[in-house]
Design a protein around this motif. Sequence first.
Motif, PDB file in Angstrom:
ATOM      1  N   PHE A 126       0.807  -1.222   0.000  1.00  0.00           N
ATOM      2  CA  PHE A 126       0.000   0.000   0.000  1.00  0.00           C
ATOM      3  C   PHE A 126       0.843   1.277   0.000  1.00  0.00           C
TER       4      PHE A 126
ATOM      5  N   TYR B 100      -6.950  -4.133   5.586  1.00  0.00           N
ATOM      6  CA  TYR B 100      -7.705  -3.197   4.750  1.00  0.00           C
ATOM      7  C   TYR B 100      -9.151  -3.135   5.239  1.00  0.00           C
TER       8      TYR B 100
ATOM      9  N   ASP C 195     -11.428  -0.726   3.691  1.00  0.00           N
ATOM     10  CA  ASP C 195     -11.994   0.245   2.766  1.00  0.00           C
ATOM     11  C   ASP C 195     -13.486   0.027   2.529  1.00  0.00           C
TER      12      ASP C 195
ATOM     13  N   SER D 112     -13.413  -6.121   0.375  1.00  0.00           N
ATOM     14  CA  SER D 112     -12.370  -5.101   0.321  1.00  0.00           C
ATOM     15  C   SER D 112     -11.745  -5.066  -1.066  1.00  0.00           C
TER      16      SER D 112
ATOM     17  N   ARG E 258      -9.232  -3.207  -1.936  1.00  0.00           N
ATOM     18  CA  ARG E 258      -7.771  -3.137  -1.808  1.00  0.00           C
ATOM     19  C   ARG E 258      -7.179  -4.527  -1.587  1.00  0.00           C
TER      20      ARG E 258
ATOM     21  N   ASP F  11      -4.510  -6.386  -4.097  1.00  0.00           N
ATOM     22  CA  ASP F  11      -3.236  -6.991  -3.696  1.00  0.00           C
ATOM     23  C   ASP F  11      -3.129  -8.431  -4.198  1.00  0.00           C
TER      24      ASP F  11
ATOM     25  N   GLU G 265      -6.584   7.043  -5.534  1.00  0.00           N
ATOM     26  CA  GLU G 265      -6.410   5.984  -6.526  1.00  0.00           C
ATOM     27  C   GLU G 265      -7.116   6.322  -7.826  1.00  0.00           C
TER      28      GLU G 265
END
Length: 621
Positions: free
Chosen positions: A45, A305, A307, A439, A441, A445, A522
Amino acid sequence: MNGKDLTRYKIDAPFFLNVNFYAALAVFFLVVLLFWGGVSGGFLFDDYHNIVTNAYVQLKELSFATLWRASQGYSGGTRQLAMVSFALNAYWAGIDPWAYKVTGLLVHALNAVLVFCVVLRLLALSSRIGQQHRGMAALAVALVWALHPIQVSSALYVVQRMETLCTSFMLITLLLYMRARSQQVTEGRSHIGLWLGMVVTAVLALLFKESAVLLPLFCLGLEASVLHFASARKGQQRFWQITYATGSAVALLVFLFWALPHYYSAEPYPGRDFNTVERLLTQSRVLCLYVQQMLLPLPGALYFYYDDFSLSSGWLQPVSTLPAILGLLVIFGMAVYWRQRFPLFALGVFWFFAAHFITSNVIGLEMVFEHRNYFALLGLLLVCVEVVSRLPVRDGPAIKYVGVAAIVVGVAFLGAVRAATWGNVLLLATDMAQANPKSARAGMDLGVAYYELSGGDSESPFYQFAAKEFERVSRLPSASTQPMVNLIIMASGGALPDELLDIDAVWQSYLQRLQTTHLSVETRTSIWSLLEQRVQGKALDDHYLSQALTIIFSRAEQDDYRYAQVADYYLNTLLQPDLAVEYYKIAIQKAKASGNSQLVEAIHGEMLDSGKLDLIFKLAE
């Protein structure tokens, strides 16, 4: 202070001259040993833009000038010493995450020793636990604090060295403060070197992270609970009462008349999808989540995460918002009311709330991050110490020793398991995506991990795994435009079969999201990633890319160099000089307004070098 027992305020020989030295050493090496499995992991991140791709940090030569430049590598020129520490890692280890993570782990282990020292002193000041039990109690607290699974992300998430090193010097400052104040309580005076040392360590903490501004709150918590503004001299006692009362009043006024108006926003914060009221309401549930994670750090409860964390749009939307607010108010009220009777409980509550005073307040930060509990966990553990010390037992303290030992072992096991998970990039990404499939994010990943395993080879099955994960993530409500950007880049040149991906549909979804969603970091940067890839030769659809550029310029003000980048694209890639000139003109106008003469010279220089003299005349029109 007449008639009161002052012996608990006395500080004898330094603790490290006795058996506590070996206990502290054991804490240090045990933390390193159990978390060592995590140092083989990768960057995550915020590591990338703060360290990996940060030209200020990636040193090629070591000198005062390069270190000074590195100190300015963080946004706003703050956190100077943290950036220097990253730069030193970069000079000696390049971008190998192993060296950064080992450094972070050693800092965390050192902090565990400092926590051990702080708790030893607090137990003496509170006099709740007998002297013969204080060493073991402090050892247990230090180990639980250091090995708790929630601390893994602080110790092994490289960029959070900002937080851990700031905490190092805050803990040293608190130790100096307790020693100085203890001298005042017993002798009526304190050594000036202690106060000078506090100033130095507090400044050093601030140069690592702004969290150091919370030190006065931590000290106020000490005074309100275990120190009681006490002194052997009445005048001095009165001085501390007036000082803290005045300081609190001034701080409150600053908050009400500067911080609140300055940060308050009825509209969503820039780059966020929530406003101030929603943030404050949501933070009540966030704090309760933190407490739950600290008390029950079960596998799957810690995501890293968050988010997808739902917002609170009203007192009962969701319904858990109001109970969370009332519960927090009740706990804080209990701490204030019982601060004399249950000092460790009160101090723990004060420190927990103080540690979150900035991150759970009006500043438009992200809603949830585990590392925000790095110091706050100590507060909760002090509450637990108070509770355990008051549990009635009929057959002596042996049962408490067994129970606490079991807790330490259990927490250490869970912490070691999570650290080991962090030591494998694919395993961590898979774990995060499975634990929290909503999530975006975490899914990103995982997709990136698959892509790296493919080596960029479109024939690799991992390449398609990555595409499928990016496609899944792109449909999530919390997703930015980045997964769509990744799909567009991966599909360039027909690298993905049509039956796997409809690239036109992805482009259209991307443009719609770019037009309607809030412009997060982002989302704002995604368009520039596409432009960079196109300029470097990727076969992207220029029709869609031009539309995306038009949208981003219509929705948000851009820097001068962004206009120059787009102008270069229209001139050199699309061969549309007239449109390029319009963007060059805006870039030059904005550059002159901001005093960026280098950009103006660069634009004219490029025109001269390429022989496009006619464009220079057009720019002058």
